[in-house]
Write an enzyme that holds these catalytic residues in place. Structure first.
Site, PDB file in Angstrom:
ATOM      1  N   GLU A  53      61.818  33.969  37.025  1.00 16.73           N
ATOM      2  CA  GLU A  53      63.148  33.388  37.191  1.00 16.73           C
ATOM      3  C   GLU A  53      63.112  32.194  38.152  1.00 16.73           C
ATOM      4  OE1 GLU A  53      63.847  37.942  37.230  1.00 16.73           O
ATOM      5  OE2 GLU A  53      62.196  36.538  37.527  1.00 16.73           O
ATOM      6  N   LEU A 215      29.399  45.251  30.847  1.00 14.22           N
ATOM      7  CA  LEU A 215      30.852  45.453  30.884  1.00 14.22           C
ATOM      8  C   LEU A 215      31.585  44.314  31.590  1.00 14.22           C
ATOM      9  CD1 LEU A 215      31.289  49.289  31.514  1.00 14.22           C
ATOM     10  CD2 LEU A 215      31.057  48.047  29.352  1.00 14.22           C
ATOM     11  N   ARG A 218      31.705  37.928  29.638  1.00  9.98           N
ATOM     12  CA  ARG A 218      30.896  36.705  29.622  1.00  9.98           C
ATOM     13  C   ARG A 218      31.153  35.824  28.397  1.00  9.98           C
ATOM     14  NH1 ARG A 218      28.284  41.198  28.601  1.00  9.98           N
ATOM     15  NH2 ARG A 218      27.046  41.462  26.703  1.00  9.98           N
TER      16      ARG A 218
END
Length: 350
Positions: A53, A215, A218
């Site tokens: 906002e 994990l 990349r």
């Protein structure tokens, strides 16, 4: 589509730009409309920074038009002071006469207080425009507030003959490497994109040992998620990529709480509902969503205890000679897509 829905749709488009940057805050977009024309727009860009906002109001060049305009926002404006001042106060100060909101905020710090504050100041407030779409957009945030745990996404790919992966114990290392990639490069890149949008990725002990996954993200520009690995007996070798210390990693174990650089050892009681316990602890660490990427034992356990929200399952036309059986999903089919020669089904836990 009505004008209200059209402008709220733009709020949702803007809100998505904050994906991967604002968690554990919600995704919020806002637009200021004067005589059926958008004169200002903004979104929550980063945790701790200005809310949607504020950015939308600041984007309005001719501030004298604000008292003649309508503000659209997909989540109830806040009425409390957190890292930033209350948005409801700013709306009142700017003398904006009308605010259209998609959904109210269940956060106890807000929970209708923003809407009430606006109404008491004489602002006309309309609630419920594109409510379903706005709820879907912020399902992770809403899950955390309502269930005090992260939103859990299960993800796996399976072959046409029902295997998650080849069985490394039944074949040579060379054959395993040749057969272990069920998906193609396009899907693999998409998965990395998705990783940047979630807070954490989780795998089981055997997956960490057999696949040695990094994990990370990349293959796509964006934030690397936290990593979570199950290691009850602390038997994972320190040479694994998941323990390399390059990104925040939680090691769920039965014996210790300890921090070693980016590696956080987190003790859980495996005699009880360890997964729920871990989820609650991780949520208190600011983890709002978790993708469980394997292995089979972990996926089967989570499906059995019904502690998941969404499952993303890729069905490949590929066959492999022998392997680890894929879990049986018992959720409601919500959506399906064809992608790179594969079918992607999205299931919801009802």
């Amino acid at each position: 589509m009505s004008n209200h829905e059209l402008y709220m749709k733009r709020c949702l488009e803007l809100a998505l730009l904050g994906s991967g940057y604002v968690s554990p805050n919600p995704l919020v977009g806002a637009v200021v409309v004067y005589e059926d024309k958008i004169i200002g727009e903004g979104w929550h860009q980063k945790i701790g920074s200005a809310h949607a906002e504020v950015n939308a109001i600041n984007d309005v060049k001719e501030k004298h038009l604000l008292p003649l305009s309508t503000l659209y926002v997909n989540l109830e404006p806040c009425a409390h002071t957190g890292k930033t001042p209350p948005c409801a106060h700013l709306i009142i100060e700017c003398k904006i006469p009308k605010v259209v909101v998609a959904i109210s905020d269940p956060n106890p710090l807000v929970a209708g207080k923003g809407i009430l504050l606006l109404q008491e100041a004489g602002v006309e407030v309309i609630v419920g425009v594109l409510e379903k779409e706005s709820t879907e957009l912020n399902k992770r945030f809403l899950c955390g507030i309502q269930k005090n745990r992260p939103y859990v996404i299960l993800k796996w790919a399976q072959t046409q003959n029902g295997f998650l992966s080849p069985d490394a114990t039944q074949m040579s290392k060379e054959q395993f490497e040749e057969e272990r990639h069920i998906t193609g490069l396009i899907v693999q890149k998409l998965v990395h994109k998705w990783r940047t949008q979630e807070d954490a990725i989780m795998v089981g002990t055997q997956t960490a040992i057999t696949d040695n996954p990094a994990l990370n993200a990349r293959a796509w520009k964006g934030r690397a998620p936290a990593r979570i690995v199950l290691d009850r007996q602390l038997r994972l070798p320190g040479t694994l990529k998941i323990l390399d210390g390059t990104q925040l990693t939680y090691i769920l174990n039965a014996s210790k709480n300890e921090q070693q650089g980016n590696n956080h050892f987190m003790q859980v009681d495996f005699e009880g509902n360890w997964f729920l316990q871990a989820l609650e602890i991780l949520y208190n660490q600011g983890i709002q969503s978790i993708v469980v990427e394997g292995g089979s034992k972990l996926l089967h356990h989570i499906l059995a205890i019904q502690l998941w929200d969404e499952a993303q399952v890729f069905y490949s036309p590929k066959h492999i000679s022998t392997g680890v059986p894929a879990p049986r999903i018992n959720g409601q089919l919500h959506d399906t897509h064809e992608l790179d020669g594969m079918r992607l089904n999205l299931y919801l836990n009802q």
